[in-house]
Design a protein around this motif. Structure first.
Motif, PDB file in Angstrom:
ATOM      1  N   GLY A 126     -27.140  34.605  12.351  1.00  0.00           N
ATOM      2  CA  GLY A 126     -26.039  34.741  12.776  1.00  0.00           C
ATOM      3  C   GLY A 126     -25.278  36.353  13.118  1.00  0.00           C
ATOM      4  N   ILE A 127     -25.781  37.086  13.026  1.00  0.00           N
ATOM      5  CA  ILE A 127     -25.397  38.333  12.718  1.00  0.00           C
ATOM      6  C   ILE A 127     -25.771  38.939  14.292  1.00  0.00           C
ATOM      7  CG2 ILE A 127     -25.344  40.467  12.134  1.00  0.00           C
ATOM      8  CD1 ILE A 127     -26.283  39.503   9.403  1.00  0.00           C
ATOM      9  N   PRO A 128     -24.992  39.797  15.030  1.00  0.00           N
ATOM     10  CA  PRO A 128     -25.122  40.077  15.810  1.00  0.00           C
ATOM     11  C   PRO A 128     -26.517  40.732  16.447  1.00  0.00           C
ATOM     12  CG  PRO A 128     -22.611  40.161  16.192  1.00  0.00           C
ATOM     13  CD  PRO A 128     -23.454  40.024  15.194  1.00  0.00           C
ATOM     14  N   PHE A 129     -27.462  41.056  17.399  1.00  0.00           N
ATOM     15  CA  PHE A 129     -28.556  42.032  17.287  1.00  0.00           C
ATOM     16  C   PHE A 129     -28.852  42.502  18.836  1.00  0.00           C
ATOM     17  CE2 PHE A 129     -33.283  42.444  17.369  1.00  0.00           C
ATOM     18  CZ  PHE A 129     -33.556  42.236  15.775  1.00  0.00           C
ATOM     19  N   MET A 130     -29.095  43.485  18.115  1.00  0.00           N
ATOM     20  CA  MET A 130     -29.541  44.259  19.607  1.00  0.00           C
ATOM     21  C   MET A 130     -31.032  44.670  19.567  1.00  0.00           C
ATOM     22  SD  MET A 130     -28.774  45.527  22.547  1.00  0.00           S
ATOM     23  CE  MET A 130     -27.386  46.267  23.016  1.00  0.00           C
ATOM     24  N   PRO A 131     -31.541  44.876  20.796  1.00  0.00           N
ATOM     25  CA  PRO A 131     -33.104  45.317  20.275  1.00  0.00           C
ATOM     26  C   PRO A 131     -33.392  46.190  21.078  1.00  0.00           C
ATOM     27  CG  PRO A 131     -33.147  42.717  21.310  1.00  0.00           C
ATOM     28  CD  PRO A 131     -32.000  43.022  20.751  1.00  0.00           C
ATOM     29  N   THR A 132     -34.148  46.795  20.636  1.00  0.00           N
ATOM     30  CA  THR A 132     -34.107  48.305  21.395  1.00  0.00           C
ATOM     31  C   THR A 132     -36.123  48.457  21.171  1.00  0.00           C
ATOM     32  OG1 THR A 132     -32.974  50.386  22.219  1.00  0.00           O
ATOM     33  CG2 THR A 132     -33.207  49.906  20.155  1.00  0.00           C
ATOM     34  N   TYR A 133     -36.330  50.359  22.091  1.00  0.00           N
ATOM     35  CA  TYR A 133     -37.289  50.156  21.717  1.00  0.00           C
ATOM     36  C   TYR A 133     -37.521  51.092  19.610  1.00  0.00           C
ATOM     37  CZ  TYR A 133     -38.000  49.927  26.739  1.00  0.00           C
ATOM     38  OH  TYR A 133     -37.447  49.239  28.038  1.00  0.00           O
ATOM     39  N   HIS A 134     -38.643  51.298  19.883  1.00  0.00           N
ATOM     40  CA  HIS A 134     -38.544  51.736  18.681  1.00  0.00           C
ATOM     41  C   HIS A 134     -38.390  53.838  18.707  1.00  0.00           C
ATOM     42  CE1 HIS A 134     -40.399  53.504  14.649  1.00  0.00           C
ATOM     43  NE2 HIS A 134     -40.354  52.125  14.321  1.00  0.00           N
ATOM     44  N   PRO A 135     -38.238  54.556  18.446  1.00  0.00           N
ATOM     45  CA  PRO A 135     -38.312  55.730  18.187  1.00  0.00           C
ATOM     46  C   PRO A 135     -39.854  56.428  18.356  1.00  0.00           C
ATOM     47  CG  PRO A 135     -36.888  55.365  16.220  1.00  0.00           C
ATOM     48  CD  PRO A 135     -37.652  54.223  16.555  1.00  0.00           C
TER      49      PRO A 135
ATOM     50  N   GLY B 125     -40.614  60.554   8.770  1.00  0.00           N
ATOM     51  CA  GLY B 125     -41.531  61.031   9.636  1.00  0.00           C
ATOM     52  C   GLY B 125     -40.798  61.724  10.921  1.00  0.00           C
ATOM     53  N   ARG B 126     -41.644  61.665  12.156  1.00  0.00           N
ATOM     54  CA  ARG B 126     -41.154  62.777  13.409  1.00  0.00           C
ATOM     55  C   ARG B 126     -40.610  61.110  14.416  1.00  0.00           C
ATOM     56  NH1 ARG B 126     -45.011  62.895  17.711  1.00  0.00           N
ATOM     57  NH2 ARG B 126     -43.594  64.485  19.231  1.00  0.00           N
ATOM     58  N   ALA B 127     -40.366  60.046  14.047  1.00  0.00           N
ATOM     59  CA  ALA B 127     -39.961  58.941  14.366  1.00  0.00           C
ATOM     60  C   ALA B 127     -38.414  58.672  13.690  1.00  0.00           C
ATOM     61  CB  ALA B 127     -40.717  57.711  14.063  1.00  0.00           C
ATOM     62  N   GLY B 128     -38.868  59.149  12.607  1.00  0.00           N
ATOM     63  CA  GLY B 128     -37.386  59.164  11.439  1.00  0.00           C
ATOM     64  C   GLY B 128     -36.670  60.069  11.892  1.00  0.00           C
ATOM     65  N   GLN B 129     -36.974  61.171  12.206  1.00  0.00           N
ATOM     66  CA  GLN B 129     -36.236  62.631  13.057  1.00  0.00           C
ATOM     67  C   GLN B 129     -35.718  62.149  14.483  1.00  0.00           C
ATOM     68  OE1 GLN B 129     -39.130  65.454  12.811  1.00  0.00           O
ATOM     69  NE2 GLN B 129     -39.490  65.449  10.424  1.00  0.00           N
ATOM     70  N   LEU B 130     -36.247  61.581  14.704  1.00  0.00           N
ATOM     71  CA  LEU B 130     -35.373  60.890  16.640  1.00  0.00           C
ATOM     72  C   LEU B 130     -34.485  59.931  16.149  1.00  0.00           C
ATOM     73  CD1 LEU B 130     -35.271  61.022  19.060  1.00  0.00           C
ATOM     74  CD2 LEU B 130     -36.916  59.467  19.748  1.00  0.00           C
ATOM     75  N   LEU B 131     -34.820  58.566  15.200  1.00  0.00           N
ATOM     76  CA  LEU B 131     -34.190  58.143  14.638  1.00  0.00           C
ATOM     77  C   LEU B 131     -32.868  58.793  14.137  1.00  0.00           C
ATOM     78  CD1 LEU B 131     -32.619  54.792  14.714  1.00  0.00           C
ATOM     79  CD2 LEU B 131     -34.043  55.392  12.574  1.00  0.00           C
ATOM     80  N   THR B 132     -32.642  59.526  13.282  1.00  0.00           N
ATOM     81  CA  THR B 132     -31.803  60.716  12.590  1.00  0.00           C
ATOM     82  C   THR B 132     -30.563  61.287  13.934  1.00  0.00           C
ATOM     83  OG1 THR B 132     -33.538  60.427  10.791  1.00  0.00           O
ATOM     84  CG2 THR B 132     -30.685  62.360  11.097  1.00  0.00           C
ATOM     85  N   LYS B 133     -31.161  61.655  14.698  1.00  0.00           N
ATOM     86  CA  LYS B 133     -30.905  62.284  16.039  1.00  0.00           C
ATOM     87  C   LYS B 133     -30.041  61.021  16.168  1.00  0.00           C
ATOM     88  CE  LYS B 133     -33.426  66.164  17.497  1.00  0.00           C
ATOM     89  NZ  LYS B 133     -34.531  65.768  18.279  1.00  0.00           N
ATOM     90  N   MET B 134     -30.587  59.972  17.296  1.00  0.00           N
ATOM     91  CA  MET B 134     -30.025  59.157  17.379  1.00  0.00           C
ATOM     92  C   MET B 134     -29.019  58.238  17.128  1.00  0.00           C
ATOM     93  SD  MET B 134     -33.200  57.081  18.382  1.00  0.00           S
ATOM     94  CE  MET B 134     -32.797  55.240  18.943  1.00  0.00           C
ATOM     95  N   ILE B 135     -28.967  58.260  15.512  1.00  0.00           N
ATOM     96  CA  ILE B 135     -27.483  57.811  14.876  1.00  0.00           C
ATOM     97  C   ILE B 135     -26.658  58.742  14.891  1.00  0.00           C
ATOM     98  CG2 ILE B 135     -26.736  57.930  12.441  1.00  0.00           C
ATOM     99  CD1 ILE B 135     -29.343  56.664  11.939  1.00  0.00           C
ATOM    100  N   GLY B 136     -27.373  59.845  14.942  1.00  0.00           N
ATOM    101  CA  GLY B 136     -26.518  61.499  15.531  1.00  0.00           C
ATOM    102  C   GLY B 136     -25.335  61.570  16.564  1.00  0.00           C
ATOM    103  N   ALA B 137     -26.147  60.816  17.621  1.00  0.00           N
ATOM    104  CA  ALA B 137     -25.800  61.149  19.183  1.00  0.00           C
ATOM    105  C   ALA B 137     -24.274  60.249  19.038  1.00  0.00           C
ATOM    106  CB  ALA B 137     -26.553  60.693  19.962  1.00  0.00           C
ATOM    107  N   MET B 138     -24.687  58.544  18.169  1.00  0.00           N
ATOM    108  CA  MET B 138     -24.162  57.475  17.922  1.00  0.00           C
ATOM    109  C   MET B 138     -22.191  58.244  17.150  1.00  0.00           C
ATOM    110  SD  MET B 138     -25.985  54.725  16.927  1.00  0.00           S
ATOM    111  CE  MET B 138     -25.010  53.221  17.745  1.00  0.00           C
ATOM    112  N   GLY B 139     -22.430  59.548  16.874  1.00  0.00           N
ATOM    113  CA  GLY B 139     -20.674  60.096  16.160  1.00  0.00           C
ATOM    114  C   GLY B 139     -20.739  59.745  14.973  1.00  0.00           C
ATOM    115  N   ARG B 140     -22.075  59.329  13.895  1.00  0.00           N
ATOM    116  CA  ARG B 140     -22.707  58.773  12.407  1.00  0.00           C
ATOM    117  C   ARG B 140     -23.103  59.683  11.745  1.00  0.00           C
ATOM    118  NH1 ARG B 140     -21.698  52.688  11.966  1.00  0.00           N
ATOM    119  NH2 ARG B 140     -20.321  52.197  12.940  1.00  0.00           N
ATOM    120  N   ASP B 141     -23.146  59.333  10.771  1.00  0.00           N
ATOM    121  CA  ASP B 141     -24.294  60.125  10.197  1.00  0.00           C
ATOM    122  C   ASP B 141     -25.167  58.741   9.157  1.00  0.00           C
ATOM    123  OD1 ASP B 141     -25.025  62.408   8.000  1.00  0.00           O
ATOM    124  OD2 ASP B 141     -24.502  60.913   6.604  1.00  0.00           O
ATOM    125  N   ARG B 142     -26.432  59.563   8.980  1.00  0.00           N
ATOM    126  CA  ARG B 142     -27.608  58.493   8.581  1.00  0.00           C
ATOM    127  C   ARG B 142     -27.086  58.448   7.070  1.00  0.00           C
ATOM    128  NH1 ARG B 142     -33.421  58.697   8.726  1.00  0.00           N
ATOM    129  NH2 ARG B 142     -34.345  58.280   6.809  1.00  0.00           N
TER     130      ARG B 142
END
Ligand code: SF4
Length: 189
Positions: free
Chosen positions: A143-152, A52-69
């Motif tokens: 045991g896995i590094p975990f970064m909390p952040t806001y929900h899109p 949905g809309r939040a997912g589309q923003l997440l996809t953009k955020m992933i893209g800004a990281m230089g990654r493909d969803r």
């Protein structure tokens, strides 16, 4: 693990209202996993997380990281079935479902997990600390590094973030994740 493995799961009451069990999407060999709280209406309809809309923003955020969803990350939720009226998953539902997430993480073996939003972070980290205080600092989950952040979805509510402070903070969190991955010798898949 695919949806046919957990199949027609009825471990918790969320199975009653679902149209699709929403398992996960992306690269099962990814070094980076995003975890949200649970499917919404669009995800329940399609069977795919974060569309949905939040997912589309997440996809953009992933893209800004230089990654493909699809190619460079794996995306899933704490619970795999949509809570009615998009309410938060309840503790018994999280308890019933979190084993599936743990099994996913055991297969993917990410170097970093990003927890999206208070509900997912509270459920996994067993805390009630506000997300504004949790974010920006690495902790661990299993045991896995975990970064909390806001929900899109939260970031889309511009009336709550008129000066875009939350968006800037979320980007700082993702930059810290990129640095962590680079330090681990992993710039992507
Ligand atoms: Fe099963 Fe999880 Fe769906 Fe509950 S939310 S029915 S535990 S897959």
């Amino acid at each position: 693990m695919q949806t046919d493995v957990i199949g027609a799961c009825t471990r918790c009451k969320l199975h009653r209202g679902r149209n699709h069990l929403v398992f996960g999407v992306g690269n099962p060999d990814a070094d980076l996993v995003f975890v949200g709280e649970g499917p919404g209406e669009d995800e329940d309809r399609t069977g795919v997380p974060f569309v949905g809309r939040a997912g589309q923003l997440l996809t953009k955020m992933i893209g800004a990281m230089g990654r493909d969803r699809d190619r460079d990350v794996y995306i899933c939720n704490v619970v795999k079935c949509r809570p009615p009226n998009n309410r938060k998953p309840e503790a018994d539902e999280v308890d019933a479902c979190v084993g599936f997430l743990d099994a996913q993480l055991a297969i993917v073996k990410p170097k970093v997990i990003v927890g999206l939003g208070a509900t997912a972070c509270h459920a996994l980290l067993q805390t009630t600390t506000p997300i504004s205080k949790l974010r920006g600092r690495f902790t661990t989950y299993k045991g896995i590094p975990f970064m909390p952040t806001y929900h899109p979805r939260y970031l889309l509510r511009e009336e709550r973030d008129p000066d875009k402070k939350r968006r800037r903070e979320a980007w700082e969190d993702l930059k810290a994740v990129m640095q962590r991955l680079q330090a681990a010798g992993s710039g992507g898949n």
